[in-house]
Enzyme design. Structure first.
Site, PDB file in Angstrom:
ATOM      1  CB  THR A 277      -0.886   0.044   1.255  1.00 21.65           C
ATOM      2  OG1 THR A 277      -0.023   0.160   2.395  1.00 21.65           O
ATOM      3  CG2 THR A 277      -1.741  -1.202   1.384  1.00 21.65           C
TER       4      THR A 277
ATOM      5  CG  ASP B 279      18.192  -1.742   1.282  1.00 19.39           C
ATOM      6  OD1 ASP B 279      18.097  -2.091   2.475  1.00 19.39           O
ATOM      7  OD2 ASP B 279      17.387  -2.114   0.403  1.00 19.39           O
TER       8      ASP B 279
END
Ligand code: URA
Length: 213
Positions: free
Chosen positions: A112, A207
């Site tokens: 979402t 990341d």
């Protein structure tokens, strides 16, 4: 610095732009990415605090007494939107070591793209302080707006948002929910892709700074 009409300040300092380019390159190592983020956060912090109010205090130099400038008001609060916000936070604390720190833990639901809160800890008296919320990427703006609304519900009245990169879609959505919160960014990129990543961007900031991919 360039101000756009919708309360966005683009920090176009040459050093910021140069470092941002190095960060965008896909071959930049985790170690270099982290070092560059720390360096760039000092420069961004310098600009986002440029108009802070000063007062004076009486000091003695070795020569004579003087009324010297010091920051007025209560200590600043830096609010890091976890986890990528911590990459900006560290450099900012190098510049303003006495700042108070709030942490807002949010993750993006990958389907979402909504922000889900999992952690919140902030100084108790936010009301009289300037709160600078930080997250490197303003993408959908779901995390930034959720974090800032949480801070506002906890009493924050004077809030600024600082990021490294913003997408036009993110700025628009942010403005609709938070019309009065100034945004500071080093660049406004082209668009968001269908996964909610900024293009051309720099990939996943978390990341890249923590080497998790
Ligand atoms: N978060 C990131 O780390 N990168 C993006 O491009 C968008 C959101």
């Amino acid at each position: 610095m360039t101000k756009t009409h919708d309360g966005v300040t683009v920090i176009d300092h040459p050093l910021v732009q140069h470092k941002l380019t190095l960060m965008r390159k896909k071959d930049t190592s985790t170690a270099s990415f982290r070092r560059l983020l720390r360096e760039i956060s000092l420069l961004l912090c310098y600009e986002v605090t440029r108009d802070l109010e000063l007062t004076t205090t009486e000091i003695d130099t070795p020569m004579e007494p003087m009324d010297a400038p010091v920051l007025a008001g209560k200590k600043l609060v830096f609010a890091s939107i976890l986890r990528a916000g911590n990459g900006l936070l560290e450099g900012m604390l190098d510049l303003v070591p006495a700042a108070r720190v709030a942490h807002v833990g949010l993750y993006r639901d990958h389907d979402t793209l909504e922000a889900i809160e999992y952690y919140y800890k902030a100084p108790t008296n936010l009301t009289d302080r300037l709160v600078i919320a930080v997250d490197p990427m303003l993408a959908t703006s779901n995390s930034a707006t959720a974090a800032i609304e949480k801070l506002q519900n906890s009493g924050a009245k004077d809030v600024r948002f600082l990021c490294l990169l913003a997408a036009p879609e993110g700025i628009k959505a942010f403005r609709e929910r938070l019309p009065n919160v100034p945004i500071y960014t080093a660049a406004i990129d082209s668009h968001l892709n269908d996964k909610g990543y900024i293009v051309p961007g720099l990939g996943d900031a978390g990341d890249r700074m923590y080497g998790t991919k």
